[in-house]
Design a protein around this motif. Structure first.
Motif, PDB file in Angstrom:
ATOM      1  N   ALA A   1       1.558 -19.703  -5.611  1.00  0.00           N
ATOM      2  CA  ALA A   1       1.021 -20.905  -4.983  1.00  0.00           C
ATOM      3  C   ALA A   1       1.209 -20.908  -3.466  1.00  0.00           C
ATOM      4  O   ALA A   1       0.486 -21.612  -2.762  1.00  0.00           O
ATOM      5  N   VAL A   2       2.167 -20.128  -2.963  1.00  0.00           N
ATOM      6  CA  VAL A   2       2.468 -20.162  -1.530  1.00  0.00           C
ATOM      7  C   VAL A   2       2.138 -18.856  -0.810  1.00  0.00           C
ATOM      8  O   VAL A   2       1.999 -18.846   0.415  1.00  0.00           O
ATOM      9  N   GLN A   3       2.016 -17.753  -1.548  1.00  0.00           N
ATOM     10  CA  GLN A   3       1.729 -16.472  -0.916  1.00  0.00           C
ATOM     11  C   GLN A   3       0.232 -16.209  -0.832  1.00  0.00           C
ATOM     12  O   GLN A   3      -0.526 -16.632  -1.713  1.00  0.00           O
ATOM     13  N   PRO A   4      -0.214 -15.495   0.201  1.00  0.00           N
ATOM     14  CA  PRO A   4      -1.605 -15.043   0.203  1.00  0.00           C
ATOM     15  C   PRO A   4      -1.821 -14.009  -0.892  1.00  0.00           C
ATOM     16  O   PRO A   4      -0.866 -13.396  -1.383  1.00  0.00           O
ATOM     17  N   LEU A   5      -3.063 -13.824  -1.280  1.00  0.00           N
ATOM     18  CA  LEU A   5      -3.377 -12.820  -2.284  1.00  0.00           C
ATOM     19  C   LEU A   5      -3.171 -11.434  -1.686  1.00  0.00           C
ATOM     20  O   LEU A   5      -3.730 -11.118  -0.639  1.00  0.00           O
ATOM     21  N   ALA A   6      -2.352 -10.623  -2.337  1.00  0.00           N
ATOM     22  CA  ALA A   6      -2.077  -9.286  -1.809  1.00  0.00           C
ATOM     23  C   ALA A   6      -3.305  -8.391  -1.926  1.00  0.00           C
ATOM     24  O   ALA A   6      -3.976  -8.361  -2.965  1.00  0.00           O
ATOM     25  N   LEU A   7      -3.610  -7.666  -0.857  1.00  0.00           N
ATOM     26  CA  LEU A   7      -4.690  -6.696  -0.873  1.00  0.00           C
ATOM     27  C   LEU A   7      -4.197  -5.400  -1.519  1.00  0.00           C
ATOM     28  O   LEU A   7      -3.070  -4.972  -1.275  1.00  0.00           O
ATOM     29  N   LYS A   8      -5.033  -4.786  -2.328  1.00  0.00           N
ATOM     30  CA  LYS A   8      -4.636  -3.579  -3.052  1.00  0.00           C
ATOM     31  C   LYS A   8      -5.719  -2.517  -2.942  1.00  0.00           C
ATOM     32  O   LYS A   8      -6.823  -2.785  -2.467  1.00  0.00           O
ATOM     33  N   SER A   9      -5.368  -1.317  -3.392  1.00  0.00           N
ATOM     34  CA  SER A   9      -6.320  -0.209  -3.378  1.00  0.00           C
ATOM     35  C   SER A   9      -5.994   0.744  -4.514  1.00  0.00           C
ATOM     36  O   SER A   9      -4.820   0.982  -4.825  1.00  0.00           O
ATOM     37  N   GLU A  10      -7.027   1.298  -5.115  1.00  0.00           N
ATOM     38  CA  GLU A  10      -6.815   2.307  -6.152  1.00  0.00           C
ATOM     39  C   GLU A  10      -6.240   3.591  -5.559  1.00  0.00           C
ATOM     40  O   GLU A  10      -5.690   4.421  -6.272  1.00  0.00           O
ATOM     41  N   ALA A  11      -6.381   3.753  -4.250  1.00  0.00           N
ATOM     42  CA  ALA A  11      -5.896   4.973  -3.590  1.00  0.00           C
ATOM     43  C   ALA A  11      -4.441   4.849  -3.131  1.00  0.00           C
ATOM     44  O   ALA A  11      -3.914   5.791  -2.533  1.00  0.00           O
ATOM     45  N   GLN A  12      -3.808   3.715  -3.381  1.00  0.00           N
ATOM     46  CA  GLN A  12      -2.416   3.552  -2.953  1.00  0.00           C
ATOM     47  C   GLN A  12      -1.513   4.592  -3.608  1.00  0.00           C
ATOM     48  O   GLN A  12      -1.673   4.929  -4.787  1.00  0.00           O
ATOM     49  N   LYS A  13      -0.577   5.093  -2.819  1.00  0.00           N
ATOM     50  CA  LYS A  13       0.368   6.092  -3.318  1.00  0.00           C
ATOM     51  C   LYS A  13       1.426   5.405  -4.177  1.00  0.00           C
ATOM     52  O   LYS A  13       2.019   4.404  -3.769  1.00  0.00           O
ATOM     53  N   ARG A  14       1.662   5.954  -5.353  1.00  0.00           N
ATOM     54  CA  ARG A  14       2.627   5.372  -6.286  1.00  0.00           C
ATOM     55  C   ARG A  14       3.601   6.444  -6.755  1.00  0.00           C
ATOM     56  O   ARG A  14       3.260   7.623  -6.809  1.00  0.00           O
ATOM     57  N   PRO A  15       4.832   6.052  -7.112  1.00  0.00           N
ATOM     58  CA  PRO A  15       5.800   7.029  -7.632  1.00  0.00           C
ATOM     59  C   PRO A  15       5.281   7.682  -8.908  1.00  0.00           C
ATOM     60  O   PRO A  15       4.466   7.083  -9.645  1.00  0.00           O
ATOM     61  N   SER A  16       5.748   8.877  -9.180  1.00  0.00           N
ATOM     62  CA  SER A  16       5.299   9.594 -10.380  1.00  0.00           C
ATOM     63  C   SER A  16       5.742   8.891 -11.654  1.00  0.00           C
ATOM     64  O   SER A  16       5.094   9.008 -12.698  1.00  0.00           O
TER      65      SER A  16
END
Length: 357
Positions: A169-184
């Protein structure tokens, strides 16, 4: 807010939620820092974030950002898995480092980082931003200057089942990407470890901030109906006894705070969900005149405040107010000791602890 003449040029590594919710805004609001660069492996996310924050430069390659001589310091806002390696690369490149907590996930890797900090002589600060909560700063000042001997600490960090309803309710919507690097491997694959690193690191550091070195822990863990509760008996080097309660998640509102009993007074504190940017409610009782003082702490943007403290240290040589590499290592040791105590059912000495959390 008036800007200082000298500005620390910051490069932020990672454009994910923690950067979006905390660090990027801190860079543009800080009196003594400039958001010079943003680096993220996802070009589409980087483009969208840069369009809003307008850094001077953007990078998809971390080493290229580190090679830029205009970058004075790096904020590392990545998954815990990469904190140590990213910090080492930055230090070796001559940059100061403000790294998200926890500084690492095992004692051994943080010891390796500590050696690099010592060898390079660069500033490294761990992102335990609660040390810059105005209420906790007032509590610490009372402890250092007036409280006298400490007797006992009770501290608790209880996440709520309703935290995302409330924060969405208080945070902006986080922007995301399918190309984001993620841990294995997903950090949430082992929830015990994930909860301790994500939440327990706050609780342990707050206890150390208030009472100093933790020398021994004896921990018990109860897991029921999808909730986990650690009760941790703690011994401090100054003789204080402690009880830490880490619960994820309580069926009630967010519940965080502490009580500290001392020779010349006591402290009662309630800490809020950090995304409300509200200073802890702190009541300090003075035994000498039987009065209670309550701290307002109007400026509750502790992420910006920690960046300004970090920048002061790098630019002017001011005393490091934030958590040092030694604090970060001690926190990881304590969390590893808690995990070991749960496993064995025995008390565990913290200073000699090795291994992973």
């Amino acid at each position: 807010m008036a800007q200082d003449a000298r500005q620390l040029r910051i490069g932020v590594l990672g454009a994910g939620p923690i950067a979006q919710f905390a660090h990027l805004e801190s860079c543009v609001k800080a009196r003594n820092a400039e958001l010079y660069a943003i680096c993220d492996a996802a070009p589409d996310l980087l483009e969208r974030i840069a369009a809003y924050y307008a850094p001077r430069r953007t990078f998809t390659d971390y080493e290229a950002m580190l090679a830029d001589p205009e970058v004075d310091a790096v904020i590392i806002a990545t998954s815990d898995t990469w904190h140590v390696e990213a910090s080492i690369k930055a230090l070796e490149a001559g940059k100061a480092v403000l790294c998200e907590k926890p500084i690492g996930v095992s004692v051994e890797e943080v010891e390796r980082l500590r050696e690099v900090v010592r060898r390079t002589g660069r500033v490294l600060q761990v992102g335990h931003m609660k040390r810059f909560d105005p209420g906790l700063e007032a509590a610490k000042a009372f402890i250092d200057n007036e409280m006298g001997q400490q007797l006992a600490l009770k501290a608790w960090y209880c996440d709520s089942t309703h935290r995302y309803t409330m924060t969405d309710a208080v945070q902006p919507l986080a922007l995301k990407s399918e190309a984001q690097k993620r841990p294995s491997h997903s950090p949430k694959a082992d929830l015990r470890r994930y909860y301790m690193l994500a939440h327990g690191s706050h609780l342990v550091d707050t206890a150390r901030f208030l009472c100093g070195e933790i020398t021994e822990v004896r921990a018990r863990l109860s897991e029921r109906f999808g909730a986990s509760c650690w009760f941790v008996e703690t011994s401090f080097a100054n003789g204080t006894l402690g009880h830490l309660d880490l619960t994820v998640a309580v069926r009630m509102d967010w519940f965080e705070g502490f009580q500290l009993y001392g020779e010349n007074g006591s402290i009662l504190a309630r800490t809020y969900n950090p995304w409300y940017y509200k200073s802890s409610d702190v009541e300090i009782f003075h035994e000498a005149d039987a009065t209670t003082r309550r701290v307002l702490g109007a400026d509750g943007h502790f992420f910006r405040r920690q960046l300004e403290g970090f920048a002061d240290t790098v630019l002017t040589g001011a005393r490091q107010r934030g958590a040092t590499i030694e604090d970060g290592l001690a926190s990881v040791r304590a969390m590893a000791a808690i995990a070991e105590s749960v496993r064995t059912g025995q008390a565990v000495a913290v200073p000699s602890m090795n291994g992973a959390v």
